[in-house]
Design an enzyme around this catalytic site. Structure first.
Site: not given
Length: 109
Positions: A39, A57
């Site tokens: 990320r 996620n």
């Protein structure tokens, strides 16, 4: 010849507008994509390419990235995501165009 030139010029402008218009992609990445700073890495890539969106996620171990910007920048972003950060292993990536939204920056959620 003048009309032909104008026609070609308009056509070139049309192609330029196509590649500079803003669209939004939803990417879902599978494999080892959590716990490998994917990320954070995706935010760096998005900011470098002038894109905005988010990375999140998922409970099944996948990663969702929604990203918006020019067609050419999105293509480059998707190519980079197929490789991912150093410790990631991408086994599959599903990509689809979705409706654009107004937002600023790239957020990790």
């Amino acid at each position: 010849a003048f009309w032909c030139f104008i026609g070609k010029y308009v056509h070139i402008l049309y192609l330029f507008d196509f590649f500079s218009m803003s669209i939004r992609l939803k990417l879902r990445l599978y494999g080892r994509v959590q716990g490998v700073c994917f990320r954070k890495w995706s935010r760096v890539q998005a900011e470098e390419l002038g894109l905005r969106g988010f990375a999140k996620n998922q409970s099944d171990g996948s990663l969702i990235i929604e990203v918006q910007g020019s067609v050419s920048s999105l293509e480059e972003f998707a190519l980079r995501c197929k490789e991912g950060p150093e410790w990631a292993v991408i086994t599959d990536m599903v990509k689809r165009e979705i409706e654009s939204v107004e937002e600023a920056g790239f957020i990790i959620t």
